[in-house]
Design a protein around this motif. Structure first.
Motif, PDB file in Angstrom:
ATOM      1  N   GLY A 174     -21.522  20.209   2.378  1.00  0.00           N
ATOM      2  CA  GLY A 174     -20.084  18.904   2.413  1.00  0.00           C
ATOM      3  C   GLY A 174     -20.551  18.216   1.382  1.00  0.00           C
ATOM      4  O   GLY A 174     -19.813  17.709   1.274  1.00  0.00           O
ATOM      5  N   PRO A 223      -8.818  25.357 -11.445  1.00  0.00           N
ATOM      6  CA  PRO A 223      -9.887  26.103 -10.682  1.00  0.00           C
ATOM      7  C   PRO A 223      -9.745  26.807  -9.695  1.00  0.00           C
ATOM      8  O   PRO A 223      -8.960  25.924  -8.820  1.00  0.00           O
ATOM      9  CB  PRO A 223     -11.388  25.648 -10.645  1.00  0.00           C
ATOM     10  N   TYR A 230     -10.189  14.813   1.479  1.00  0.00           N
ATOM     11  CA  TYR A 230     -10.842  14.132   0.571  1.00  0.00           C
ATOM     12  C   TYR A 230     -10.492  14.970  -0.564  1.00  0.00           C
ATOM     13  O   TYR A 230     -10.211  15.926  -1.055  1.00  0.00           O
ATOM     14  CB  TYR A 230     -12.289  14.927   0.718  1.00  0.00           C
ATOM     15  N   PHE A 279     -10.882  28.558  -6.382  1.00  0.00           N
ATOM     16  CA  PHE A 279     -11.896  29.500  -5.323  1.00  0.00           C
ATOM     17  C   PHE A 279     -11.568  30.638  -4.679  1.00  0.00           C
ATOM     18  O   PHE A 279     -10.683  31.456  -4.500  1.00  0.00           O
ATOM     19  CB  PHE A 279     -11.607  28.463  -3.962  1.00  0.00           C
ATOM     20  N   TYR A 323     -11.994  15.743 -11.087  1.00  0.00           N
ATOM     21  CA  TYR A 323     -12.520  15.685 -11.931  1.00  0.00           C
ATOM     22  C   TYR A 323     -12.289  16.168 -13.815  1.00  0.00           C
ATOM     23  O   TYR A 323     -11.383  15.964 -13.906  1.00  0.00           O
ATOM     24  CB  TYR A 323     -12.749  17.513 -12.078  1.00  0.00           C
ATOM     25  N   ARG A 349     -11.272   9.225  -0.089  1.00  0.00           N
ATOM     26  CA  ARG A 349     -11.241   9.371   1.781  1.00  0.00           C
ATOM     27  C   ARG A 349     -10.535   9.003   1.708  1.00  0.00           C
ATOM     28  O   ARG A 349      -9.719   7.631   1.087  1.00  0.00           O
ATOM     29  CB  ARG A 349     -12.213   9.625   2.286  1.00  0.00           C
ATOM     30  N   GLN A 396     -17.196  31.219   3.592  1.00  0.00           N
ATOM     31  CA  GLN A 396     -15.838  31.125   3.475  1.00  0.00           C
ATOM     32  C   GLN A 396     -14.951  31.975   1.979  1.00  0.00           C
ATOM     33  O   GLN A 396     -16.028  31.960   0.924  1.00  0.00           O
ATOM     34  CB  GLN A 396     -14.956  29.555   3.103  1.00  0.00           C
ATOM     35  N   GLN A 446     -17.978  31.234  -1.845  1.00  0.00           N
ATOM     36  CA  GLN A 446     -19.002  30.043  -1.035  1.00  0.00           C
ATOM     37  C   GLN A 446     -20.590  30.575  -0.601  1.00  0.00           C
ATOM     38  O   GLN A 446     -19.955  31.512   0.952  1.00  0.00           O
ATOM     39  CB  GLN A 446     -18.509  28.780  -0.314  1.00  0.00           C
ATOM     40  N   ALA A 448     -13.614  20.754   7.424  1.00  0.00           N
ATOM     41  CA  ALA A 448     -13.821  21.518   8.133  1.00  0.00           C
ATOM     42  C   ALA A 448     -14.131  22.265   6.488  1.00  0.00           C
ATOM     43  O   ALA A 448     -15.056  22.796   7.315  1.00  0.00           O
ATOM     44  CB  ALA A 448     -12.306  21.937   8.364  1.00  0.00           C
ATOM     45  N   ALA A 449     -13.769  22.754   5.817  1.00  0.00           N
ATOM     46  CA  ALA A 449     -13.669  23.264   4.825  1.00  0.00           C
ATOM     47  C   ALA A 449     -15.174  23.268   3.677  1.00  0.00           C
ATOM     48  O   ALA A 449     -15.097  24.093   3.228  1.00  0.00           O
ATOM     49  CB  ALA A 449     -12.854  23.780   3.421  1.00  0.00           C
ATOM     50  N   GLY A 450     -15.438  22.036   3.866  1.00  0.00           N
ATOM     51  CA  GLY A 450     -16.738  21.838   3.233  1.00  0.00           C
ATOM     52  C   GLY A 450     -16.141  22.289   1.659  1.00  0.00           C
ATOM     53  O   GLY A 450     -15.611  20.654   1.587  1.00  0.00           O
ATOM     54  N   ASN A 451     -17.062  22.826   0.926  1.00  0.00           N
ATOM     55  CA  ASN A 451     -17.148  22.631  -0.655  1.00  0.00           C
ATOM     56  C   ASN A 451     -15.914  23.768  -1.266  1.00  0.00           C
ATOM     57  O   ASN A 451     -15.946  23.582  -2.393  1.00  0.00           O
ATOM     58  CB  ASN A 451     -17.715  23.162  -1.397  1.00  0.00           C
ATOM     59  N   LYS A 452     -14.985  23.826  -0.279  1.00  0.00           N
ATOM     60  CA  LYS A 452     -13.750  24.536  -0.308  1.00  0.00           C
ATOM     61  C   LYS A 452     -12.873  23.506  -0.947  1.00  0.00           C
ATOM     62  O   LYS A 452     -11.852  22.549  -1.136  1.00  0.00           O
ATOM     63  CB  LYS A 452     -13.037  25.516   0.216  1.00  0.00           C
ATOM     64  N   LEU A 453     -12.831  23.707  -2.618  1.00  0.00           N
ATOM     65  CA  LEU A 453     -12.013  22.639  -3.097  1.00  0.00           C
ATOM     66  C   LEU A 453     -10.609  23.066  -3.793  1.00  0.00           C
ATOM     67  O   LEU A 453     -10.616  24.309  -4.152  1.00  0.00           O
ATOM     68  CB  LEU A 453     -12.386  22.065  -4.241  1.00  0.00           C
ATOM     69  N   PHE A 500      -7.708  22.735  -6.512  1.00  0.00           N
ATOM     70  CA  PHE A 500      -7.258  21.844  -7.396  1.00  0.00           C
ATOM     71  C   PHE A 500      -5.924  22.066  -7.615  1.00  0.00           C
ATOM     72  O   PHE A 500      -5.101  23.197  -7.716  1.00  0.00           O
ATOM     73  CB  PHE A 500      -8.198  22.639  -8.733  1.00  0.00           C
ATOM     74  N   GLY A 501      -5.467  20.828  -8.682  1.00  0.00           N
ATOM     75  CA  GLY A 501      -4.251  20.606  -9.407  1.00  0.00           C
ATOM     76  C   GLY A 501      -4.678  21.937 -10.725  1.00  0.00           C
ATOM     77  O   GLY A 501      -5.383  21.538 -11.150  1.00  0.00           O
ATOM     78  N   TYR A 560     -16.204  29.779  -8.710  1.00  0.00           N
ATOM     79  CA  TYR A 560     -14.618  29.272  -9.177  1.00  0.00           C
ATOM     80  C   TYR A 560     -13.744  29.836 -10.306  1.00  0.00           C
ATOM     81  O   TYR A 560     -15.032  30.454 -10.492  1.00  0.00           O
ATOM     82  CB  TYR A 560     -14.216  27.979  -9.615  1.00  0.00           C
ATOM     83  N   LEU A 587     -19.311  19.176  -5.475  1.00  0.00           N
ATOM     84  CA  LEU A 587     -19.870  19.903  -6.289  1.00  0.00           C
ATOM     85  C   LEU A 587     -20.148  19.250  -7.726  1.00  0.00           C
ATOM     86  O   LEU A 587     -20.044  19.020  -8.374  1.00  0.00           O
ATOM     87  CB  LEU A 587     -18.787  21.314  -6.209  1.00  0.00           C
ATOM     88  N   LEU A 627     -17.350  15.275 -11.083  1.00  0.00           N
ATOM     89  CA  LEU A 627     -16.795  14.875 -10.489  1.00  0.00           C
ATOM     90  C   LEU A 627     -16.838  13.426 -11.707  1.00  0.00           C
ATOM     91  O   LEU A 627     -17.583  12.815 -11.699  1.00  0.00           O
ATOM     92  CB  LEU A 627     -17.601  14.998  -9.342  1.00  0.00           C
TER      93      LEU A 627
END
Lengths: 113, 111
Positions: free
Chosen positions: B97, B43, A32, B45, A36, A51, B56, B48, A96-101, A103-104, B35, B100, A46
């Protein structure tokens, strides 16, 4: 470990021009890839996301191009406007990490009138 | 429809002190993420929360802790503040899921 590398750090474009920002990732499990937009004093918002089952996604003047084999993706801002002047961040995550982003480092875009 | 709200907007603390930051998620969202954004960087992480549990965690020391309440709001606590903790702390909410939605952050300055 920086898993998402973003370039350039900054760019200046004339009004009506095309802004191009590139990102490269290392973790092949990422599935994913959002972009932003952040204005000074505000949180990231966002813009558009993709994907890996598609190579391109367009929403208005914003297009994501995705190259899975090269592990790269990019944001194109067509017909850039002064209101597009902001910092742009690419990001990546796994389902699997859900919302754990991850970032660059960000690209500061300045659109000159 | 209120988005993600964070308080306070700015905060100045001294090294060694403790700080608590607060976040109210967007209506209907049940997941809260935190974050840290250092100046000029993307940002990073922290952790969560979902169903009042830490689900996490990123690469942050135990000095960083949090909590989620039954109404889905959340707190971020940082103990024994260091100069390097100076940053913009962003709260983001979502359904599990889903994309954000970020608040405008709390600017923490440690002197």
């Amino acid at each position: 470990q920086q898993q998402v590398k973003q370039s350039p750090q900054s760019l200046i474009v004339q009004k009506g021009g095309i802004s191009i920002i590139n990102c490269a990732y290392e973790n092949t499990a990422f599935d994913y890839f959002p972009w932003y937009q952040q204005f000074p004093g505000k949180g990231p918002a966002l813009l558009i996301a993709i994907r890996p089952d598609v190579s391109e996604k367009k929403e208005g003047r914003f297009t994501i191009s995705f190259n899975k084999s090269a592990k790269q993706f990019s944001l194109h801002i067509m017909d850039s406007q002064p209101g597009d002047s902001a910092t742009y961040f690419c990001a990546a995550s796994t389902e699997a990490a859900g919302n754990k982003l991850t970032f660059g480092g960000g690209t500061r875009v300045l659109v000159k009138p | 429809d209120a988005g993600v709200t964070q308080s306070p907007t700015h905060l100045i603390k001294t090294r060694g002190q403790q700080v608590t930051l607060r976040c109210s998620p967007k209506s209907g969202h049940d997941t809260v993420s935190w974050y840290q954004q250092a100046l000029g960087q993307g940002p990073q992480f922290i952790f969560q929360y979902y169903e009042e549990e830490e689900r996490q965690r990123g690469n942050f020391p135990d000095r960083f802790s949090g909590h989620q309440f039954p109404n889905y709001s959340s707190e971020l606590n940082v103990n024994a503040l260091l100069l390097g903790d100076s940053a913009l702390y962003l709260c983001a909410s979502s359904l599990w899921g889903s994309p954000l939605h970020f608040g405008n952050g709390t600017r923490l300055t440690v002197t």
